[in-house]
Design a protein around this motif. Structure first.
Motif, PDB file in Angstrom:
ATOM      1  N   ILE A   1      -2.335   8.228  10.352  1.00 28.18           N
ATOM      2  CA  ILE A   1      -1.946   7.103   9.501  1.00 28.18           C
ATOM      3  C   ILE A   1      -0.779   6.347  10.114  1.00 28.18           C
ATOM      4  O   ILE A   1      -0.747   5.112  10.122  1.00 28.18           O
TER       5      ILE A   1
ATOM      6  N   VAL B   1       0.344   5.298   0.607  1.00 27.88           N
ATOM      7  CA  VAL B   1      -0.605   6.285   1.143  1.00 27.88           C
ATOM      8  C   VAL B   1      -0.054   7.679   0.914  1.00 27.88           C
ATOM      9  O   VAL B   1       1.116   7.943   1.191  1.00 27.88           O
TER      10      VAL B   1
ATOM     11  N   TRP C   1      -7.930  -1.316   4.423  1.00 32.51           N
ATOM     12  CA  TRP C   1      -7.005  -1.984   3.486  1.00 32.51           C
ATOM     13  C   TRP C   1      -6.107  -2.967   4.232  1.00 32.51           C
ATOM     14  O   TRP C   1      -5.975  -4.126   3.838  1.00 32.51           O
TER      15      TRP C   1
ATOM     16  N   THR D   1      -7.125   3.316   5.033  1.00 31.57           N
ATOM     17  CA  THR D   1      -5.877   2.620   5.365  1.00 31.57           C
ATOM     18  C   THR D   1      -6.126   1.477   6.329  1.00 31.57           C
ATOM     19  O   THR D   1      -5.603   0.367   6.145  1.00 31.57           O
TER      20      THR D   1
ATOM     21  N   LEU E   1       0.840  -1.204   0.000  1.00 33.54           N
ATOM     22  CA  LEU E   1       0.000   0.000   0.000  1.00 33.54           C
ATOM     23  C   LEU E   1       0.870   1.247   0.000  1.00 33.54           C
ATOM     24  O   LEU E   1       1.846   1.342   0.745  1.00 33.54           O
TER      25      LEU E   1
ATOM     26  N   LEU F   1       4.484   5.782   2.815  1.00 30.30           N
ATOM     27  CA  LEU F   1       3.676   6.938   3.184  1.00 30.30           C
ATOM     28  C   LEU F   1       4.375   8.191   2.709  1.00 30.30           C
ATOM     29  O   LEU F   1       5.550   8.409   3.019  1.00 30.30           O
TER      30      LEU F   1
END
Length: 544
Positions: free
Chosen positions: A186, A128, A159, A156, A126, A172
């Motif tokens: 986050i 972000v 996910w 987030t 992932l 990130l």
């Protein structure tokens, strides 16, 4: 059909009154026949429409039943999952976007959505982006952006919840100069799954690292690579690098860290286990800091990292401090070496290093304010270094501060194993005077078979060539190079910082049809002044 007026048809002839009456009488019978044909066509069209409708209905019936016995419906679940995983990007983490996997896979049908949501590996990577609040909300697009940003923390969590217990690859990126950032929230979510981190990359303000990134080595048992690019647009914080115990992870072998106050010796790294190290800032962050080190510091660094395969560093020398040639340090495993520095760096460092397994090398002269340049005399260590790199396959160089004769000499020094070459070709302009050389036709001829004076021609195995910001190579010389190299060349990309002089696209088409990937761009010509300037409602014809 014959006509007494055949010679007058499709001309500007104007008939007399008598001829008008004769023409009307002549058209009576053809008009009746035309109407009859139209009626027949209408009847046939109705019959054809009826048959087409019947055919479409029958086709829909057949297709619907054929779909039931489609092989894809009978694929085992594990095969479908493997296909879905193969749809993920391999060179980066997945993004929160419905236009690509894994999100896209869940939007095609309900059964595929069920499969995607029940496949943890699809959600194990992932990326972000924290955009914060970029501007006051005063239009619909800004409001949508803010609404989307507010949902990022929850998305987030969702996910990562779908990733089960899979090892995670997470990045990130905090947008520069955000207000009301959601990165702290986050980070809290990401830290909760730290035991599953395998690869992480954070580009965030230093304050977030200092206050929220307090993890111990035991908290990241499977972490392999970590990239921390910290920045602060207003001040340089005193970040306690020695307190980043996460760098001591038992499996950490890849580290990329940048920051204005970075002190390499203070990093709590397992130096003897590192295979990749970078102190260059994130290319996506214009305000990320980069730590300069001297060549002597680099040699010490290389000496204490015996397992190193990849090294990326920024050098800064203050004059040629080494008057005598030092004993070269031999590193038998280093394969990728990316470095940026001033002229002094590359007149000293290459003579102090021996990298027998080097395959990828980048050397870019930065610090554009310096008026020093490399020539045949002070560039000898670099020439010898390249000539001795018998396994070199990829090379990226900047020539802004090379003398013309040295540039030709260094091209001739490339080992025959070189397959990929990238050249930053824009020469440096200072106070209206050109420093160093530009990549021109004469220099390009050195690596053009049949033109250079060297025998055999350098780089016989060259497959890819990329030239950035090219100004002095002519279109005809480039065509000659491509023609001479077409047998082995696979890809060529040239970015011209000038307008088109000669359109060589028709001559390149045969090479493109045989599989050669060609990308050639020029700057757009300046817009010409029009006689319609100032008349917004007037149509402006294109003027040559």
């Amino acid at each position: 059909m014959t006509s007494p007026f055949a010679s007058k048809l499709r001309t500007n002839y104007c008939p007399s009154d008598e001829e008008v009456a004769e023409i009307k009488a002549l058209l009576v019978e053809p008009c009746l026949r035309l109407k009859g044909l139209d009626d027949k066509i209408t009847a046939l069209q109705k019959a054809l429409d009826k048959l087409t409708q019947e055919r479409d209905s029958l086709e829909a019936y057949v297709q619907a039943h054929t779909a039931l016995i489609s092989p894809s419906r009978r694929l085992p679940l594990d095969i479908i999952q493997e296909i879905f995983v193969a749809c993920l990007p391999t060179h980066r983490n997945c993004v929160m976007d419905a236009r690509e996997a894994p999100v896209l896979l869940g939007r095609l049908c309900s059964s595929w959505r069920a499969v995607s949501l029940s496949t943890p590996r699809l959600w194990a990577s992932l990326h972000v982006v924290d955009v914060g609040r970029l501007a006051p909300v005063h239009d619909s697009s800004s409001r949508r952006l803010e609404e989307r940003a507010a949902l990022i923390p929850e998305v987030t969590r969702t996910w990562l919840g779908r990733s089960g217990q899979c090892p995670l690859s997470v990045s990130l990126y905090t947008f520069p100069f955000p207000s009301d950032p959601v990165a702290p929230t986050i980070l809290e979510t990401l830290i909760q799954v730290a035991p599953r981190w395998q690869h992480i990359q954070f580009t965030i303000p230093a304050a977030f690292l200092d206050t929220q990134f307090q993890l111990a080595a035991k908290d990241v048992p499977i972490l392999k690579s970590i990239a921390l690019h910290q920045y602060d647009p207003f001040q340089v914080p005193n970040l306690a690098w020695d307190r980043l115990e996460v760098l001591r992870g038992s499996n950490v072998t890849g580290v990329a860290i940048s920051g204005c106050d970075l002190v390499l010796p203070r990093l709590p790294l397992r130096w003897t286990e590192l295979t990749a190290l970078s102190t260059l800032g994130s290319r996506d962050s214009p305000v990320s800091g980069e730590r300069h080190i001297s060549s002597q510091e680099a040699m010490e660094l290389i000496s204490k990292c015996p397992q190193l395969r990849t090294l990326s560093v920024l050098f800064e020398e203050h004059g040629l401090f080494a008057e005598t040639e030092a004993h070269p340090i031999v590193h038998p495993l280093l394969q990728t070496f990316h470095c940026r520095g001033n002229v002094s760096t590359f007149t000293f460092l290459p003579g102090c290093l021996s990298l027998p397994e080097l395959k990828e090398f980048t050397f870019l002269v930065h610090l554009p304010g310096s008026d020093a340049y490399m020539d045949d005399e002070n560039g000898r260590p670099l020439v010898r270094f390249l000539a001795a790199s018998s396994h070199l396959e990829s090379l990226h160089i900047g020539i802004s501060q090379f003398s013309s004769s040295f540039l030709q000499e260094i091209l001739r020094s490339f080992p025959p194993t070189l397959q990929r070459l990238r050249i930053n070709a824009m020469s440096k302009i200072m106070w209206g005077a050109r420093l160093g050389s530009s990549l021109d036709d004469a220099i390009l001829s050195v690596i053009t078979p049949g033109l250079g004076d060297a025998a055999p021609c350098p780089c016989p195995a060259l497959k890819e060539l990329q030239i950035d910001r090219c100004t002095a190579i002519s279109d005809s010389a480039l065509l000659q190079f491509i023609s001479a190299r077409a047998a082995t060349l696979k890809r060529i990309q040239v970015d011209f910082a000038r307008e088109v002089e000669l359109d060589i696209r028709p001559s390149l088409q045969p090479f493109i049809e045989t599989g050669l990937d060609i990308c050639i761009t020029h700057v757009r010509p300046t817009r010409k002044v029009s006689a319609w300037e100032g008349l917004p409602h007037a149509e402006r014809p294109l003027l040559d």
